[in-house]
Design an enzyme around this catalytic site. Sequence first.
Site, PDB file in Angstrom:
ATOM      1  N   LYS A 234     -21.562  36.946  12.319  1.00 23.10           N
ATOM      2  CA  LYS A 234     -22.554  37.806  12.985  1.00 23.10           C
ATOM      3  C   LYS A 234     -23.882  37.081  13.149  1.00 23.10           C
ATOM      4  O   LYS A 234     -24.612  37.328  14.111  1.00 23.10           O
ATOM      5  CB  LYS A 234     -22.716  39.131  12.241  1.00 23.10           C
ATOM      6  CG  LYS A 234     -21.499  40.024  12.390  1.00 23.10           C
ATOM      7  CD  LYS A 234     -21.781  41.471  12.032  1.00 23.10           C
ATOM      8  CE  LYS A 234     -20.541  42.337  12.271  1.00 23.10           C
ATOM      9  NZ  LYS A 234     -20.735  43.729  11.867  1.00 23.10           N
TER      10      LYS A 234
ATOM     11  N   LYS B 195      -9.270  38.397  16.622  1.00 23.58           N
ATOM     12  CA  LYS B 195      -8.925  39.802  16.346  1.00 23.58           C
ATOM     13  C   LYS B 195      -9.457  40.719  17.458  1.00 23.58           C
ATOM     14  O   LYS B 195     -10.471  40.400  18.091  1.00 23.58           O
ATOM     15  CB  LYS B 195      -9.430  40.238  14.968  1.00 23.58           C
ATOM     16  CG  LYS B 195     -10.862  40.685  14.914  1.00 23.58           C
ATOM     17  CD  LYS B 195     -11.158  41.515  13.651  1.00 23.58           C
ATOM     18  CE  LYS B 195     -12.592  42.030  13.759  1.00 23.58           C
ATOM     19  NZ  LYS B 195     -13.023  42.934  12.743  1.00 23.58           N
TER      20      LYS B 195
ATOM     21  N   LYS C  98     -14.213  45.839  18.608  1.00 20.58           N
ATOM     22  CA  LYS C  98     -14.998  46.790  19.407  1.00 20.58           C
ATOM     23  C   LYS C  98     -16.061  46.074  20.224  1.00 20.58           C
ATOM     24  O   LYS C  98     -16.468  46.541  21.269  1.00 20.58           O
ATOM     25  CB  LYS C  98     -15.752  47.730  18.459  1.00 20.58           C
ATOM     26  CG  LYS C  98     -14.957  48.798  17.815  1.00 20.58           C
ATOM     27  CD  LYS C  98     -15.932  49.727  17.069  1.00 20.58           C
ATOM     28  CE  LYS C  98     -15.251  50.522  15.982  1.00 20.58           C
ATOM     29  NZ  LYS C  98     -15.835  50.279  14.658  1.00 20.58           N
TER      30      LYS C  98
HETATM   31  P1  AMP Z   1     -14.943  48.101  11.933  1.00 19.37           P
HETATM   32  O1  AMP Z   1     -14.596  48.263  13.376  1.00 19.37           O
HETATM   33  O2  AMP Z   1     -15.410  46.727  11.614  1.00 19.37           O
HETATM   34  O3  AMP Z   1     -15.828  49.198  11.385  1.00 19.37           O
HETATM   35  O4  AMP Z   1     -13.553  48.231  11.143  1.00 19.37           O
HETATM   36  C1  AMP Z   1     -13.012  49.445  10.661  1.00 19.37           C
HETATM   37  C2  AMP Z   1     -11.672  49.210  10.018  1.00 19.37           C
HETATM   38  O5  AMP Z   1     -10.735  48.729  10.988  1.00 19.37           O
HETATM   39  C3  AMP Z   1     -11.683  48.143   8.905  1.00 19.37           C
HETATM   40  O6  AMP Z   1     -10.809  48.556   7.868  1.00 19.37           O
HETATM   41  C4  AMP Z   1     -11.154  46.912   9.579  1.00 19.37           C
HETATM   42  O7  AMP Z   1     -10.514  46.052   8.663  1.00 19.37           O
HETATM   43  C5  AMP Z   1     -10.134  47.509  10.564  1.00 19.37           C
HETATM   44  N1  AMP Z   1      -9.959  46.643  11.742  1.00 19.37           N
HETATM   45  C6  AMP Z   1     -10.926  46.297  12.642  1.00 19.37           C
HETATM   46  N2  AMP Z   1     -10.415  45.521  13.615  1.00 19.37           N
HETATM   47  C7  AMP Z   1      -9.088  45.354  13.314  1.00 19.37           C
HETATM   48  C8  AMP Z   1      -8.006  44.654  13.946  1.00 19.37           C
HETATM   49  N3  AMP Z   1      -8.161  43.974  15.078  1.00 19.37           N
HETATM   50  N4  AMP Z   1      -6.788  44.707  13.355  1.00 19.37           N
HETATM   51  C9  AMP Z   1      -6.596  45.406  12.216  1.00 19.37           C
HETATM   52  N5  AMP Z   1      -7.576  46.084  11.577  1.00 19.37           N
HETATM   53  C10 AMP Z   1      -8.797  46.073  12.116  1.00 19.37           C
END
Ligand code: AMP
Length: 338
Positions: free
Chosen positions: A118, A200, A203
């Site tokens: 980041k 990965k 968002k």
């Molecule tokens: P975040 O979008 O960073 O708030 O992530 C929320 C949850 O989604 C966390 O547990 C991440 O580990 C999971 N996560 C985010 N992106 C992925 C992805 N591409 N594949 C699997 N898990 C994900």
Amino acid sequence: MADGATEKKLILSGIQPTGTFTLGNYIGAVRNWGPLQDQYRCLYFIADQHAITVKIEPAELRKKTLEAYAQLLACGIDLEKSLVFVQSHVPTHSQLAWVLNCSTQFGELSRMTQFKDKSRKHPDDINAGLFDYPVLMAADILIYNADMVPVGVDQMQHLELARNIANRFNGRYGETFKVPEGYIPPVGAKVMSLQDPTKKMSKSDTNPNAVILILDDKDTIIRKFKRAVTDSDTEIAFREGKDGINNLLTIYSAVTGKSIDDAVKEFEGQGYGTFKLAVGEAVADHLAPVRDEYARLIQDKAYLKECYTKCAGEALKMSYRTLNKVYKKVGFVPTELR
Ligand code: AMP
Ligand code: TRP
């Protein structure tokens, strides 16, 4: 929540309100949270305090927090069984984070991959909150003495840090925190971008074709899958070097419940075009009820408010138990004010 539930092990997880959940969030995290509710006492929250570590417009944060809350409920989280709240409504998390900061080393925070990523992405705003984010995450977990934390693999380093902080604090002040375990889903712990399957699905990706959002309509989902990057080979097989196909097989397996081997057999001899279409349809069908439920919930702001207010109240009560214990251990003079 019934008192008998206190004997159940406690699960906790959070998600940032930085946009509509992706298929990665869904498969890797949120959709696994619903089925855990019968076996465990579950607490889930929208990590709005984490979200301001990267610049976000206030009005947008407010809107996205409510939308994220409604999405969690639409993904099958049941308020009869779980608490679902907003992080900033429960101030004890950040109160504990301050104390934990003093049991965390600068060096270990500097090693966090997400901080490095980041910082590289936002070189003009490497703020102290971004650096300290994993300590707030440790506080989110430790304040409830969570037994298990279901997250995607990208969060495992932060979870490991939370375990280290807990052990260090316990070593210094005596047994205080439970040391939490991670819970990684059996399939789909890392869903990859449809445009660059070595990255990965995220968002924050600027290419909309790379990401499936759980609220995308059927046509959009199918169009994005049709454009998914694969390889110049023609065989549908799961093996090293076939990142694009591996990702599509993983997604297919996650939404249909079929094993990867069965999926490979099902598409044997077929072209990539047919396969991509089938994956797109399976995903769209799987997400249709989530989209419908979300559309209903987001209209009902009064209901959402009632839910997040009640849940935050209960979470606050639970969390004060730990905070008071911690304050006493570190030597803060007790007060009647809490
Ligand atoms: P975040 O979008 O960073 O708030 O992530 C929320 C949850 O989604 C966390 O547990 C991440 O580990 C999971 N996560 C985010 N992106 C992925 C992805 N591409 N594949 C699997 N898990 C994900
Ligand atoms: N950092 C997590 C993410 O970006 C979200 C989060 C915040 C979290 N606090 C948490 C996840 C506590 C699990 C437990 O995905």
